[in-house]
Enzyme design. Structure first.
Site: not given
Ligand code: UGA
Length: 433
Positions: A153, A202, A250-251, A258, A261, A325
């Site tokens: 996203e 996936k 980390a956080g 995604c 779910k 979400r």
């Molecule tokens: C994620 C996947 O990265 C995509 O490859 C996938 O296609 C998508 O889900 C999906 O299944 O449709 P998205 O949900 O848009 O994409 O977000 P991300 O950028 O992956 O981040 C997900 C969450 O992890 C966020 O809340 C982010 O803040 C957190 N995050 C990410 C961390 O807490 N630490 C990290 O190092 C990276």
């Protein structure tokens, strides 16, 4: 090629825009007539950079159209993508009703040979189920391909246009050939496999990324016990090409539509087959704990009482989107509001408080980051929007009642805020007393 995309959420819309960009003629279909009407006016209701520009550019020429009428949309179409939602059921498994409804509708509406491509994230076996549902509706020749999306996203269009890999799950040669032709402009590995492998791949990819996040969050906890810095530890881990530097931040843990779910759905799939996926269970539990732990720390450190005023920067589940979400920020706020704190939040894409029950009265959304911190007893950074990094922290300090910052994303760790006179608390940045 003439292509139809069914379901115009961020995945469907970005897919439609991307396919149009690489030269296909696309018609997007959704049951939501308001959404379709807005898209016809080139108004995009979600925060997805680049999509509106494609609509403006391609709309007038008719290369990207929108409709609620599937029968009309499928006229002379060769490939139809299914991009509908698969939300969680109460038991964690994916709710396939939208996929099933769309499959039946496509079967009933198709009027010639068609390749149906499923992009929605679905349990293993769904491609077969889609095939059975369409068979009940039509005598036309068709094939179903599982082609999971890997879009993020906030950068979905960019991810459509620059894929790292394309997965094609099918055994129907003619359909595979057609899809390979459609994706010809993309110069990335194209993996051919069974629909089952594609569907599981996936979930496995999202589950693994979620596991990386929970792992580094556990390391962050250990850092706080032993006086180490998780940013340094992650840097060392990430420099190993077998581990890689990504998803080691980390956080507050992962949120969004995604990972939460899909990890639950994968756990559900394992459970259905009597497999105890204990590693994934721990990933999910660590993630849930992380935000609670953060909120508890804020309450303890502030010795907060009813009416304590807290500023919050960031509400969305990550930067670059307007999506709330399963946002960790929203969960943190909820815990604080239930404890009686008064919250003034700012987020670049959110204009009103997340809908909630009684406690939401204690949450106000304000127009700017400085407005949020005025008279605050503490500032909480919960989403890493780039604009928060370069704010004038002298001004922030001047406005706050107590110069204390809790950084749920370690986003300001390099700003050396102690030098401005702040008490700065991140996640896993040395011993916490
Ligand atoms: C994620 C996947 O990265 C995509 O490859 C996938 O296609 C998508 O889900 C999906 O299944 O449709 P998205 O949900 O848009 O994409 O977000 P991300 O950028 O992956 O981040 C997900 C969450 O992890 C966020 O809340 C982010 O803040 C957190 N995050 C990410 C961390 O807490 N630490 C990290 O190092 C990276």
């Amino acid at each position: 090629m003439r292509v139809c995309v069914v379901g115009l959420g961020y995945c469907g819309l970005a897919t439609a825009a991307g396919l149009c960009q690489i030269g296909h003629e696309v018609i997007g279909v959704d049951v939501d007539s308001e959404k379709v009407a807005a898209l016809k006016r080139a108004e995009v209701m979600i925060h997805e950079p680049g999509v509106a520009a494609v609509l403006n550019e391609a709309g007038p020429s008719g290369r990207l159209r929108f409709s609620t009428d599937l029968t009309e949309a499928l006229h002379a179409v060769q490939v139809c993508f299914l991009c509908v939602g698969t939300p969680s059921l109460p038991d964690g498994l994916a709710d396939l009703r939208q996929v099933e409804t769309a499959a039946r509708a496509v079967g009933a509406a198709m009027n010639g040979e068609l390749v149906v491509v499923n992009k929605s994230t679905v349990p293993v076996g769904t491609a077969r189920r889609i095939r059975d549902l369409i068979t009940q509706q039509t005598k036309e020749r068709f094939a179903v391909i599982s082609n999971p999306e890997f879009l993020r996203e906030g950068q979905a269009l960019n991810d459509v246009l620059h894929p790292e890999r394309i997965v094609i799950g099918s055994s129907e040669e003619w359909a595979i050939k057609l899809l390979l032709r459609l994706y010809e402009p993309f110069n990335c590995p194209k993996f051919l496999m069974s629909p089952e492998s594609a569907e599981l791949a996936k979930y496995a990819a999202n589950g693994f990324l979620a596991a990386k996040i929970s792992f580094i969050n556990e390391i962050a906890q250990i850092c706080e016990c032993v006086g180490a810095n998780v940013l340094d530890v992650a840097r060392v881990m990430g420099a190993d090409s077998r581990i890689g530097p990504y998803f080691l931040e980390a956080g507050l843990g992962y949120g969004g539509s995604c990972f939460p779910k899909d990890t639950r759905a994968l756990q559900g799939i394992a459970g259905q087959h009597h497999h105890d996926f204990s590693l994934l269970e721990a990933v999910i539990e660590v993630n849930a704990r992380q935000r609670q732990r953060f909120a508890r720390r804020v309450l303890e450190k502030l010795k907060a009482s009813a009416g304590t005023r807290v500023a919050v920067w960031g509400l969305t589940f990550k930067a670059g989107t307007d999506d709330l979400r399963e946002s960790a920020a929203v969960d943190v706020i909820k815990i604080l509001a239930v404890a009686g704190l008064r919250i003034y939040a700012y987020d670049p894409t959110v204009k009103r408080p997340p809908p909630g029950p009684w406690w939401s009265d204690r949450v106000s959304v304000v127009a700017g980051p400085l407005e949020a911190v005025t008279e605050a007893d503490a500032l909480l950074l919960l989403t890493a929007w780039p604009e928060f990094h370069d704010i004038d922290f002298n001004e922030v300090k001047r406005r706050m009642k107590t110069p204390m910052i809790f950084d749920g994303r370690n986003f300001l760790a390099d700003r050396q805020l102690e030098k401005f006179g702040f008490t700065y608390v991140g996640v896993g940045l040395g011993r916490v007393v």
